[in-house]
Write an enzyme that holds these catalytic residues in place. Structure first.
Site, PDB file in Angstrom:
ATOM      1  N   HIS A 131      -7.531  -1.015   1.806  1.00  0.00           N
ATOM      2  CA  HIS A 131      -6.812  -0.490   0.640  1.00  0.00           C
ATOM      3  C   HIS A 131      -7.466   0.807   0.159  1.00  0.00           C
ATOM      4  CE1 HIS A 131      -4.765  -1.004  -3.419  1.00  0.00           C
ATOM      5  NE2 HIS A 131      -5.762  -0.203  -3.742  1.00  0.00           N
ATOM      6  N   GLU A 132      -8.814   0.761  -0.012  1.00  0.00           N
ATOM      7  CA  GLU A 132      -9.504   1.937  -0.562  1.00  0.00           C
ATOM      8  C   GLU A 132      -9.494   3.104   0.409  1.00  0.00           C
ATOM      9  OE1 GLU A 132      -9.887  -0.426  -3.814  1.00  0.00           O
ATOM     10  OE2 GLU A 132      -9.701   1.709  -3.471  1.00  0.00           O
TER      11      GLU A 132
ATOM     12  N   HIS B 132      -6.297   4.993   0.429  1.00  0.00           N
ATOM     13  CA  HIS B 132      -6.158   5.995  -0.636  1.00  0.00           C
ATOM     14  C   HIS B 132      -6.647   7.359  -0.154  1.00  0.00           C
ATOM     15  CE1 HIS B 132      -4.630   3.785  -4.020  1.00  0.00           C
ATOM     16  NE2 HIS B 132      -5.619   2.909  -4.006  1.00  0.00           N
TER      17      HIS B 132
ATOM     18  N   ASP C 140      -2.169   1.104 -17.298  1.00  0.00           N
ATOM     19  CA  ASP C 140      -2.315   1.110 -15.838  1.00  0.00           C
ATOM     20  C   ASP C 140      -1.558   2.283 -15.235  1.00  0.00           C
ATOM     21  OD1 ASP C 140      -1.339  -1.074 -13.086  1.00  0.00           O
ATOM     22  OD2 ASP C 140      -3.133   0.193 -13.284  1.00  0.00           O
TER      23      ASP C 140
ATOM     24  N   HIS D 242      -0.412  -0.803 -10.616  1.00  0.00           N
ATOM     25  CA  HIS D 242      -0.794  -2.062  -9.963  1.00  0.00           C
ATOM     26  C   HIS D 242       0.197  -3.172 -10.247  1.00  0.00           C
ATOM     27  CE1 HIS D 242      -4.752  -0.027 -10.080  1.00  0.00           C
ATOM     28  NE2 HIS D 242      -4.904  -0.628  -8.921  1.00  0.00           N
TER      29      HIS D 242
ATOM     30  N   TYR E 172      -0.997   9.587  -8.887  1.00  0.00           N
ATOM     31  CA  TYR E 172      -1.387   8.226  -9.271  1.00  0.00           C
ATOM     32  C   TYR E 172      -0.863   7.860 -10.667  1.00  0.00           C
ATOM     33  CZ  TYR E 172      -4.376   4.070  -8.763  1.00  0.00           C
ATOM     34  OH  TYR E 172      -4.861   2.791  -8.609  1.00  0.00           O
TER      35      TYR E 172
ATOM     36  N   GLU F  31      -0.326   2.880  -4.629  1.00  0.00           N
ATOM     37  CA  GLU F  31      -0.926   1.546  -4.592  1.00  0.00           C
ATOM     38  C   GLU F  31      -0.309   0.688  -3.490  1.00  0.00           C
ATOM     39  OE1 GLU F  31      -4.159   1.556  -6.159  1.00  0.00           O
ATOM     40  OE2 GLU F  31      -3.346  -0.471  -6.018  1.00  0.00           O
TER      41      GLU F  31
END
Ligand SMILES: CCCCC[C@H](S)C(=O)N[C@@H](Cc1ccccc1)C(=O)N[C@@H](C)C(=O)O
Ligand SMILES: [Zn+2]
Length: 308
Positions: free
Chosen positions: A147-148, A151, A230, A235, A162, A171
């Protein structure tokens, strides 16, 4: 370079044993992987919760090339899974590191204090320890590492902003490639989420509702574009594109789906893309690569979540 390359062993967050690509210099072994093409290294640091230094902190080292201590577990998995995700992008798409130019991949573990999160800072990955109840060391889940690092791929390709729908897409693409790397289940973060409870996760691609995410535009959450909102619910509303991905993968299979998602991310998506333009980008990518049957499957998947 080869004279310093070494192969170490380590214990991961879940107590498993892993072989590690390390580097030896002056009888000290480093979590420093020089085995990848184009001179990109994978390097892992510990910044001790920021007590002594800011990022990246200190190289994780061991005198015996055996990374077995409790403190080293988070680094073992951050290092190993970063290599696994590098290999995924290289083997599947020929992409050399997140920027396709062999950029160094840097991770820092034990970031913050009981930090229930992981992130891409724009330059490197950071992993919290979790508070031991909501999360344990977050690098212990390969879908979180994927996931990271995704990005970073997004930031060097579509650069999806974002916030709001582009942020929810940002996301979602990180979750979807997290699934592609760890495609044994539709859950996200399950390996390190609530260590005291089995079978749960932070999110589910197959059933976003199970973890309070919408899975249809009728349930889209218009939240403020603030940290407490958020950033417009990036998310939360990611449940909608995540569910569309679930439908797509179920209808055309993982292999075709990952090619289509990669092409959309690297060729068609732009910083301000919204759900509707993402649908179009994925349909076009499907048409480009696999023809109208695949394109129709993508169109149907997004119609099922109320995006046309
Ligand atoms: C600087 C703070 C915001 C960064 C958010 C990072 S990119 C993120 O999305 N982290 C993931 C970690 C993750 C991924 C997969 C599975 C479990 C956990 C995330 O979803 N974080 C949640 C907790 C959030 O920030 O709301
Ligand atoms: Zn994220």
């Amino acid at each position: 370079n080869v004279v310093h390359e070494a192969s170490g062993t380590g214990t991961g967050v879940l107590g498993d044993s892993k072989t590690l690509n390390t580097y030896v210099y002056n009888n000290t072994y480093y979590l420093f992987d020089t085995t990848k093409p184009m001179n990109g290294v994978i390097e892992t640091f510990d910044n001790y919760g920021g007590q002594y230094s800011s990022l990246p902190g200190y190289y994780v080292t061991d005198s015996g090339n055996t990374f077995y201590s409790e403190r080293q577990k988070a680094a073992v998995d951050a290092h190993y899974y970063a290599g696994e995700v590098f290999d995924y992008y290289y083997d599947t798409f020929g992409r050399v590191s997140y920027d396709n130019q062999g950029a160094d991949i840097r991770s820092t573990v034990h970031y913050g204090s009981n930090y229930n999160n992981a992130a891409w800072t724009g330059n490197q990955m950071i992993y919290g320890d979790g508070d031991g109840s909501t999360f344990t060391y977050l690098s212990g889940a390969d879908d979180i590492v994927a996931h990271e690092l995704t990005h970073a791929v997004t930031d060097t390709t579509a650069e999806l902003v974002y916030e709001n729908q582009s942020g929810a897409l940002n996301e979602s693409f990180s979750d979807v490639f997290g699934f592609f790397v760890d495609s044994e289940d539709w859950l996200m973060g399950e390996d390190v989420y609530t260590p005291g409870t089995s079978g749960d996760a932070l999110r589910s691609l197959s059933n976003p509702n199970a973890y309070n995410q919408p899975d249809h535009m009728d349930e889209y959450r218009n939240l403020p574009n603030t940290e407490s909102g958020d950033w417009g619910g990036v998310h939360i509303n990611s449940g909608i594109p995540n569910k569309a991905a679930y439908y797509t993968i179920n209808s055309i299979g993982i292999s075709k789906a990952e090619d289509i998602y990669y092409r959309a991310l690297t060729v068609y998506l732009t910083p301000s893309s919204n759900f509707s333009s993402a649908r179009q980008a994925l349909i076009q990518s499907a048409q480009d690569l696999y023809g109208s049957q695949a394109a129709n499957a993508v169109s149907n998947a997004w119609s099922n979540v109320g995006v046309n």
